[in-house]
Scaffold this motif. Sequence first.
Motif, PDB file in Angstrom:
ATOM      1  N   GLU A 169       0.820  -1.210   0.000  1.00 51.33           N
ATOM      2  CA  GLU A 169       0.000   0.000   0.000  1.00 51.33           C
ATOM      3  C   GLU A 169       0.856   1.264   0.000  1.00 51.33           C
ATOM      4  N   TYR A 218       7.460  -5.207   6.740  1.00 51.97           N
ATOM      5  CA  TYR A 218       6.263  -4.388   6.564  1.00 51.97           C
ATOM      6  C   TYR A 218       6.563  -2.973   7.023  1.00 51.97           C
ATOM      7  N   THR A 237      -2.928  -1.093  11.135  1.00 53.11           N
ATOM      8  CA  THR A 237      -2.714  -0.716   9.733  1.00 53.11           C
ATOM      9  C   THR A 237      -1.739  -1.663   9.052  1.00 53.11           C
ATOM     10  N   TRP A 239      -1.528  -4.759   9.014  1.00 56.19           N
ATOM     11  CA  TRP A 239      -2.088  -5.976   8.453  1.00 56.19           C
ATOM     12  C   TRP A 239      -2.366  -5.829   6.951  1.00 56.19           C
ATOM     13  N   ARG A 240      -2.527  -4.586   6.465  1.00 54.36           N
ATOM     14  CA  ARG A 240      -2.775  -4.397   5.035  1.00 54.36           C
ATOM     15  C   ARG A 240      -1.544  -4.780   4.208  1.00 54.36           C
ATOM     16  N   ASP A 241      -0.356  -4.648   4.804  1.00 53.33           N
ATOM     17  CA  ASP A 241       0.831  -5.157   4.135  1.00 53.33           C
ATOM     18  C   ASP A 241       0.810  -6.685   4.091  1.00 53.33           C
ATOM     19  N   ASP A 243      -1.858  -8.449   3.812  1.00 55.07           N
ATOM     20  CA  ASP A 243      -2.791  -8.761   2.731  1.00 55.07           C
ATOM     21  C   ASP A 243      -2.071  -8.748   1.381  1.00 55.07           C
ATOM     22  N   ARG A 271      -6.065 -10.486  11.999  1.00 54.99           N
ATOM     23  CA  ARG A 271      -6.809  -9.482  11.230  1.00 54.99           C
ATOM     24  C   ARG A 271      -6.896  -9.890   9.753  1.00 54.99           C
ATOM     25  N   ALA A 272      -5.798 -10.400   9.208  1.00 58.30           N
ATOM     26  CA  ALA A 272      -5.803 -10.823   7.809  1.00 58.30           C
ATOM     27  C   ALA A 272      -6.750 -12.008   7.602  1.00 58.30           C
ATOM     28  N   GLU A 275     -10.194 -10.414   7.402  1.00 56.25           N
ATOM     29  CA  GLU A 275     -10.549  -9.347   6.464  1.00 56.25           C
ATOM     30  C   GLU A 275      -9.849  -9.392   5.119  1.00 56.25           C
ATOM     31  N   SER A 276      -8.830 -10.208   4.950  1.00 57.41           N
ATOM     32  CA  SER A 276      -8.102 -10.218   3.682  1.00 57.41           C
ATOM     33  C   SER A 276      -9.005 -10.654   2.532  1.00 57.41           C
TER      34      SER A 276
END
Length: 397
Positions: A169, A218, A237, A239-241, A243, A271-272, A275-276
């Motif tokens: 991201e 990350y 935040t 966790w988006r990495d 994903d 979290r992934a 929500e991933s």
Amino acid sequence: MDTRPAPTRPPPGPRPVAASPPPPETGNVRPATATAAAVTTLIGLGAAAVAAGRHASDVALKAASGRPLPGDPKLTVHATGPERVTLTRSLASLRPGTYGMTAPGLHAVAGPVLDRVPHTADTVVRRLERVERGALGPGSRVRLTPQLHTGTPETALGLPHEDIEIPGELGPLPAWLVTGPRSTWVVALHGIGAGREHTLNLVPFYARRRVPVLVPAYRGDRGAPAPADGLAQLGDTEWRDVDAVLRYAVRRGATKIVLHGWGTGATMALRAAAESGVRDRIAGLVLDSPVLDWEATVRNLATARGVPAPLVPLAVRAALGRTGPHPDHAADLRIPVLLAHGPDDTISPWERSVELAARRPDLVTLLTVRQAPHTAMWNANPLRYEEALRRYLTPLM
């Protein structure tokens, strides 16, 4: 003879007094001024409290990658010898297992305590496994760390690997990929204050089973993009990495993925999994010392890093204001979990892991490891840890 009439005199009595002008209407001004001053003071105090809370939160969450977490004291090296190191006696130096010893320019590995070796009452002797960098000698001041290795999978372990970059991201994420023939991959996620090298403790275990292991950096890590505020967000935040890393693994042929996370890395894994966009490929979670109570973890980090006690609640409030409400991980679980944690973790409360296992006994297997600090469950008892991991992984391969 004076015939003028005598002047008339006022009758006796008080003389008339000229009317004074009415006093200024000050009765309402003084309270209003006092109120305004009080409000100004409160606003000033409130702004100062907010600023102090943010600063204290920054102190708690601004952890350089690869820097040991606070909590354990520095230990003095009293002597070294053939395969031996004598350290200051403390709860930390007496722990069972194998740990790294780190100081500026120094990295060594201390093995188990050698009880039968002569030593003084205030020292403890451990087996000296190796010195990887620097010089270890009397007077050295070291901290123990779960990280045993420095370098890459190839330089540290002799395992060939690919150096890759994964689009993230905020920018490219450097990663190591130790390849293997299986289609079930492991993504290894370090925690706050650690770096990718911490995960090398378990890479040989997976390599022996021919499992591909992907070890990403990350945001906030060396070589990875920095977050805008420079602070760790306890996985909220980051966790988006993760994903992005999962999507890369799928593109490279992973049909199933096991996420193995330590500390906040374990929180990112949870979290992934919830929500991933490719969460259907996640077959299992291995959680070592997961951060399941953000408030308690920020409080513990702030205290350990010397934040004054009156500012600790403000630090917690500021940190939670950044991350938002903590998710209910138990409600989100859909896949089997191996959870390794112990009561001697002073950063992330073990009790939350016990509660998670009790709420979801259908999915969570709890491995309790005693006398182990945060993210060091494997260090304290490698054989027991790896046997539990082998049993857990077998049906997922």
